[in-house]
Scaffold this motif. Structure first.
Motif, short mmCIF file in Angstrom:
data_model
loop_
_atom_site.label_atom_id
_atom_site.label_comp_id
_atom_site.label_asym_id
_atom_site.label_seq_id
_atom_site.Cartn_x
_atom_site.Cartn_y
_atom_site.Cartn_z
N ARG A 1 0.86 -1.18 0.00
CA ARG A 1 0.00 0.00 0.00
C ARG A 1 0.90 1.23 0.00
O ARG A 1 2.09 1.14 0.33
N ALA B 1 -0.32 9.23 -4.07
CA ALA B 1 0.23 8.09 -3.32
C ALA B 1 1.66 7.82 -3.77
O ALA B 1 1.97 7.82 -4.97
N SER C 1 -8.15 5.85 1.47
CA SER C 1 -6.79 6.18 1.91
C SER C 1 -6.69 6.18 3.42
O SER C 1 -5.70 6.66 3.98
N ILE D 1 -3.42 5.62 5.85
CA ILE D 1 -2.21 5.98 5.13
C ILE D 1 -1.78 7.37 5.59
O ILE D 1 -2.57 8.33 5.48
#
Length: 298
Positions: A166, A180, A196, A199
């Motif tokens: 990820r 990202a 998301s 993250i």
């Protein structure tokens, strides 16, 4: 009596003396010849006569036959090898088709189409000529791929497995755009329908210029080293300088001052110990491990 005497006299005759031929032993030349030329079965045979010209021709014919036999064996071996090579390298039996390529390990950020775009370049050739190393090298260049394998299976299959991560962080510009990136600072696919959540988000002015900054590189190194359980707790990241990288946990409940990306193993061990021991942490909410051998609590 007389005949006996005559024989004795004939046998003891001296040179010049009269000899009666009737008393001499006879020699049957015909019988002797038949005896000498007879076969083991007693049948008369013709004396053997060696024909050197015929003998030479026989030897030459034998040499020619032996050479022809050797040439025939060599040609047969060459034909067999050629047939095997054709079957292995050019026949449809071992030809890799796109349908014979399988992919696993992909995620929303590393898609199947990205992996297939590389693996399918090997289609159309014999599985024996497929270069697994080339496939792996190209797959590792895909942003988000941290590992890859390509295994050939007879007669005509290729199994590709990738380890896709990820995003390590999302870079957020002033207009709210999220980009990202992986642990190496490579931009991943833009995914609109994937959450998301969990993250870490880093506020930057410009994505390209930010990825060239040492502070961002150090921050990505720190974030990528964190276990997933801890990284999901990161609610904010401050990267003013490469020596003062700071993360907020649990929506600001705790603040971790990492400094730079050096001694990460020791820094993470200290942070994990303090966060898991409420007695040691007490009422402190700030952990400074920029000097991990002398952590500071505030």
């Amino acid at each position: 009596m007389a005949s006996s005497l005559e024989k004795d006299m004939a046998s003891s005759s001296v040179p010049g003396q009269f000899v009666d031929a009737r008393g001499m032993p006879s020699d049957d030349a015909v019988a002797r010849t038949l005896k000498e030329t007879s076969s083991p079965l007693g049948i008369a045979s013709r004396p053997k006569i060696v024909d050197f010209t015929a003998r030479f021709r026989e030897r030459r014919r034998a040499h020619v036959l032996a050479a022809a036999s050797r040439v025939g064996i060599v040609l047969a071996v060459v034909a067999a090898v050629a047939a095997l090579l054709w079957v292995a390298l050019f026949s449809p039996v071992f030809r890799l088709e796109v349908s014979g390529i399988s992919v696993s390990g992909q995620n929303a950020w590393v898609t199947t189409s990205q992996v297939m775009a590389i693996a399918s370049k090997q289609a159309g050739r014999s599985v024996f000529l497929v270069s697994s190393s080339d496939v792996v090298d190209q797959l590792r260049n895909i942003p988000g791929v941290t590992g890859a394998t390509a295994t050939k299976h007879l007669p005509n299959r290729l199994v590709v497995t990738v380890t896709a991560q990820r995003p390590v962080a999302m870079l957020r510009t002033s207009d709210g755009t999220l980009t990202a990136v992986d642990s190496r600072g490579r931009v991943l696919n833009s995914v609109s329908d994937t959450s998301s959540s969990g993250i870490p988000v880093i506020d930057v002015t410009d994505v390209k210029s930010a990825l060239r900054r040492n502070a961002i590189k150090e921050t990505l190194a720190i974030l990528s080293s964190l276990p997933e359980s801890l990284r999901q707790r990161v609610s904010s990241v401050v990267t003013k300088t490469q020596d003062s990288i700071t993360t907020g946990l649990d929506k600001g409940k705790y603040t971790i001052i990492w400094g730079d990306a050096s001694d990460l193993a020791l820094k993470k061990a200290v942070v994990n110990t303090l966060l898991s021991d409420s007695t040691a942490l007490g009422s402190h909410t700030e952990i400074d491990v920029s000097a991990p051998t002398r952590p500071i609590l505030k």
